[in-house]
Structures are given as structure tokens and as C-alpha cells.
Design an enzyme around this catalytic site. Sequence first.
Site, PDB file in Angstrom:
ATOM      1  N   GLU A 147       0.578  -1.343  -0.198  1.00  0.00           N
ATOM      2  CA  GLU A 147      -0.119  -0.473   0.087  1.00  0.00           C
ATOM      3  C   GLU A 147       0.938   1.368  -0.363  1.00  0.00           C
ATOM      4  O   GLU A 147       0.355   2.223  -0.420  1.00  0.00           O
ATOM      5  CB  GLU A 147      -0.349  -0.088   1.289  1.00  0.00           C
ATOM      6  CG  GLU A 147      -2.371   0.295   1.195  1.00  0.00           C
ATOM      7  CD  GLU A 147      -3.845  -0.130   2.030  1.00  0.00           C
ATOM      8  OE1 GLU A 147      -4.108  -0.252   1.487  1.00  0.00           O
ATOM      9  OE2 GLU A 147      -3.151   0.686   2.633  1.00  0.00           O
TER      10      GLU A 147
ATOM     11  N   HIS B 151       6.850 -27.004  -0.855  1.00  0.00           N
ATOM     12  CA  HIS B 151       6.583 -28.075  -1.854  1.00  0.00           C
ATOM     13  C   HIS B 151       5.607 -27.858  -2.271  1.00  0.00           C
ATOM     14  O   HIS B 151       4.708 -28.004  -2.961  1.00  0.00           O
ATOM     15  CB  HIS B 151       5.884 -29.362  -0.493  1.00  0.00           C
ATOM     16  CG  HIS B 151       7.279 -29.278  -0.195  1.00  0.00           C
ATOM     17  ND1 HIS B 151       7.888 -30.964  -0.204  1.00  0.00           N
ATOM     18  CD2 HIS B 151       8.008 -29.235   1.443  1.00  0.00           C
ATOM     19  CE1 HIS B 151       8.876 -30.617   0.745  1.00  0.00           C
ATOM     20  NE2 HIS B 151       9.090 -30.047   1.895  1.00  0.00           N
TER      21      HIS B 151
ATOM     22  N   LYS C 254     -14.110   0.401  -3.278  1.00  0.00           N
ATOM     23  CA  LYS C 254     -15.069   1.089  -2.573  1.00  0.00           C
ATOM     24  C   LYS C 254     -16.289   2.102  -3.674  1.00  0.00           C
ATOM     25  O   LYS C 254     -17.940   1.731  -3.337  1.00  0.00           O
ATOM     26  CB  LYS C 254     -14.730   1.661  -1.728  1.00  0.00           C
ATOM     27  CG  LYS C 254     -13.595   1.829  -0.454  1.00  0.00           C
ATOM     28  CD  LYS C 254     -13.275   2.426   0.502  1.00  0.00           C
ATOM     29  CE  LYS C 254     -12.386   1.802   1.312  1.00  0.00           C
ATOM     30  NZ  LYS C 254     -11.945   2.544   2.097  1.00  0.00           N
TER      31      LYS C 254
END
Length: 449
Positions: free
Chosen positions: A289, A310, A424
Site C-alpha cells: 500500500e 513443496h 469502494k
Amino acid sequence: MENIKLNIDKTFGCTSAAEVKALEQKVMAAIEGLEKGTCLGNDFLGWLHLPSSITKEHLDDIKACAKTLRDNCEVVVVAGIGGSYLGARAVIEALSNSFQWLLKSQNGPIMIYAGNNIGEDYLAELSEFLKDKKFGVINISKSGTTTETALAFRLLKKQCEDQRGKETAKKVIVAVTDAVKGAARKTAETEGYKTFVIPDNIGGRFSVLTPVGLLPIATAGFDIDQLVAGARDMEAATAASVPFDQNPSAQYAACRNALYAKGKKIEILVNFQPKLHYMMEWWKQLYGESEGKDLKGIFPASVDFTTDLHSMGQWIQEGERTIFETVISVETPEKNLVVPSDKENLDGLNFLAGKRVDEVNKMAELGTQLAHVDGGVPNMRVSVPRLNEYYLGQLIYFFEKACGISGGVLGVNTFNQPGVEAYKKNMFALLNKPGYEEESKKIQAKLGK
Ligand code: PA5
């Protein structure tokens, strides 16, 4: 007390000591920009000298509130998202017993998290889990209006009041929010909850050493004095007066920028201790951010080793050479477990008998470093003597300071996050939130409705 240590030697090959040193001027200028408050985003520098300015009275106030929650709750739900929960969870999980959920005798409340997603199943299952439990809530939101957190809090508040009665609910619901604005502040004041303030000049991802992190961490039973002491010592170790070569945050910031300039676009934070999983999540938010803007920035990724050797191990060893690794290496585990000898040796593991499990882990770590460096993956290493509050405090501040410096070197505003508004705006338009009428029309037209 010893400090955490950074080693960048295993990046030389891709970059060099001289190339890292060549960034000294830029790094020192970035440090000066933070220190003098002349950098971009300079209204969000409250974290810079936070550790050395936290008072005993403030910590005592947090501890007293944590005690009320510990004395009155079997479960405490931390409601928050992004910077309003990741730091607390990172520290709590790093210090907690891995099986704390299943332990019969709990030393304090079980800590769980909500308000960090909008999963209906998650919230419904949370509500089922909390049924008949004496639970409390720490509602954390700087803006006080974040949808994920506000929605979860609405549900939790009602359930807490229904189960415990309004008067008891008031005692076990705490708000950590802005001093004056936002719905969380309004609700807290109307209902009479205990509140803590998130300072205006500290953004979410830099707020773990405010009550945002300290209250949940203290409620979980951990020593916030030590956490702050570790951060304070790292604040001193990375002060503006410390020369470039001796400042670990400056070195880390310089090295990652030198690697970025060489086309290493992805930094993978690595741990060999599963308890550090959420520390990686916190770090990803801090760097992602802060730096991912203006069409630049290193992409922060993370893996838990040896587990992910793995799975992602293949990509790291032989995939596109655009990555570097930063390993958090814990020198000494808290427990001691030795591999037993077995007469029949059916599993062929007697070559490990008598060794501590951590010795096996350390050889996996060294073997991985050698293999990845040979495979063209530059490797930095942050050595942490032990996983305790003090060193986690150091680690947090080390990364925060380095992030502030690194963003300055990159030339971005480290402290804003304009990019998170886009989703948003669309979501509110789609949900017909009052005030979004124009956006609603536009988005419906775009969707062909
Ligand atoms: O770092 C940030 O600023 C964000 O991740 C915020 O912490 C997050 O969006 C939550 O915001 P708020 O605390 O306002 O609910």
C-alpha cells in the site's frame, strides 16, 4: 540487548556493495525528508518517533482496559481491516501457542478477527461460534466508516447486547477510532464505550504501536512494554544520525531499490516459522500500500517455508528471474524438541536422532538459501534472536522505517493509498449508497442495465 541483524551479502552477484553504497545519498535524503517533515505525505509521520514518545500512563490505560476485557470475556473479537487489524494479528499469532484454540485451559480470552471480509458464511459461522460465549469486541477503524468493519460490528454489537445485556456490553465493547469523526466515534459516544484515539498523523499500516495494535496485543496477554521497548531501541538504531552503513533500515531500503533497478520486481518475504505467517501479511500491506503507486513499486509477496517449498519452491528455483527473497530467520525457538532414536529405524531417520528439530529446520533454511542464490534469486536475511515481544517490536519498527525510506527513494507518497478508493466507489454505487446516485447511474449504464 542484541539487535535484529540484516545481511545483504547474498544479493551481491545481482547487485553489489558498490551499487548499494551508490544509493547512500538518496537514502540519506529520504531519511532527512522524514526527519524534517519535508517528504511527500508529511502529514502522516506520527509513527516516526512514536516508540520513544509513548508514555507509561498511556500504556497503563491500555493495560487497564485489556484487563477488563480479559476478566470479563472468554472470547474477544478484534473487528478491523488492513492496518486496523494486521499488526495486532501478526504479533498475537507470532507469540501465541499454535494450538491455542484447542487448549483446554485458556490463559485469557481467545482472540478472533472479524470485519476484514464480507463473507456471509464467515460472519454467520462467527455468530454461531459466539453463541453462549461471553464475548467482547474491540472495534478498530480510523475512518470509522469502513464497510467491512462497520458491517461486522453492527452484527457483533447486537449479538453482544442480546447475549450479555446492554449494560455489560458497554463494559466489553471498546472503540479505537478517530478523536472526533466517523460513525465508530459517534456510536461509542452515544453508547458510552471506552475509547482510544488513533492519532490523525498515523496511517493505518503504520499504526500497530498505537492502541490499534497495543490494545488487542495486551488483551491477548502479551507484554506491550517490551514490544514498545524493542521498537524504541530500533528507533535509536535507525536514527537519522546513524551512518548509512550501520543503519539496518537504510541498508534494507537501499538494497531492495538496487535490486529493483536490476529488474527484480517481486520481493518475497520468507519465514521458516509458521507463527510468522501474519507478520508476512502485515509486511505485505505495509509495502504494497505504501509503494505500489504511480505505476511503480516492488510487488510484495510471501511464503511460509518449508511448507511452500513443496509448492512455490519450484517457481522460486526455476521460474522467471524477477524475484528476490528476504528471509526472516529466528535464531532460537522458544521450545526444545529432540528427534528420538528408533531401534528399527524403519523411516530411515536415525541420522537425525539426537538433533533438535530446529537444527533440521536451520539446515533446510541454509540449503534453501544456497539453492536459491545459485538459482539466481538474490537473498537478504533478517536475523531475529528470538520470537518475543521485544524483538517483534524491533522488527516492526525496522520495517516501518525502511518502508518510509524506501518510498522516498522510489519517489512516491508512501503514506497515501488513493488506489483503494476505486473499488469502494464502485461497490457503493452498485449498492445504491446515498450520495452515490450519479455513480450508480454511470455504473448501471456501463453494465448495460
Ligand atoms: O493502511 C491503511 O490506511 C488501510 O489499510 C486502513 O487501515 C484500512 O483501510 C482500514 O481503514 P479504517 O481504519 O479507516 O477502517
